[in-house]
Design a protein around this motif. Structure first.
Motif, PDB file in Angstrom:
ATOM      1  N   GLU A   8      -2.929   8.472  -2.991  1.00 21.08           N
ATOM      2  CA  GLU A   8      -3.604   7.634  -1.850  1.00 21.08           C
ATOM      3  C   GLU A   8      -3.430   8.325  -0.843  1.00 21.08           C
ATOM      4  O   GLU A   8      -2.837   9.540  -0.517  1.00 21.08           O
ATOM      5  N   PRO A   9      -3.599   7.504  -0.372  1.00 21.54           N
ATOM      6  CA  PRO A   9      -4.168   8.030   1.239  1.00 21.54           C
ATOM      7  C   PRO A   9      -2.733   7.783   1.991  1.00 21.54           C
ATOM      8  O   PRO A   9      -3.146   6.563   1.647  1.00 21.54           O
ATOM      9  N   TRP A  10      -2.488   8.578   3.113  1.00 23.59           N
ATOM     10  CA  TRP A  10      -1.710   8.070   3.536  1.00 23.59           C
ATOM     11  C   TRP A  10      -2.112   8.955   4.941  1.00 23.59           C
ATOM     12  O   TRP A  10      -2.165   9.543   5.822  1.00 23.59           O
ATOM     13  N   LEU A  11      -1.754   7.262   6.091  1.00 23.56           N
ATOM     14  CA  LEU A  11      -1.418   8.258   7.403  1.00 23.56           C
ATOM     15  C   LEU A  11      -0.753   8.073   8.221  1.00 23.56           C
ATOM     16  O   LEU A  11      -0.063   7.000   7.466  1.00 23.56           O
ATOM     17  N   LEU A  12       0.463   9.025   8.510  1.00 21.63           N
ATOM     18  CA  LEU A  12       0.923   9.359   9.174  1.00 21.63           C
ATOM     19  C   LEU A  12       0.670   9.628  11.146  1.00 21.63           C
ATOM     20  O   LEU A  12      -0.337  10.079  11.620  1.00 21.63           O
TER      21      LEU A  12
END
Length: 56
Positions: A8-12
């Motif tokens: 899954e792509p995650w943006l922090l």
């Protein structure tokens, strides 16, 4: 292939606690792919080990 799941792509986004020389609170962004269910602590740990590149 139904048994395999893509990461899954995650943006922090992390905001600085102190202003920079221009008086702005900088925001750093980190885009990572990780398995679904990866803990926030693990994503934060990985983001903290990422080499930063200057955009200026």
């Amino acid at each position: 292939m139904d048994h395999y799941r893509w990461p899954e792509p995650w943006l922090l986004a992390r905001r600085a606690l102190t202003p920079n020389s221009k008086g702005e609170l900088e925001v750093a962004y980190y885009l990572r792919c990780a398995p679904n269910g990866t803990s926030d602590d693990e994503l934060i740990r990985v983001a903290g080990t990422t080499k930063r590149r200057s955009t200026e």
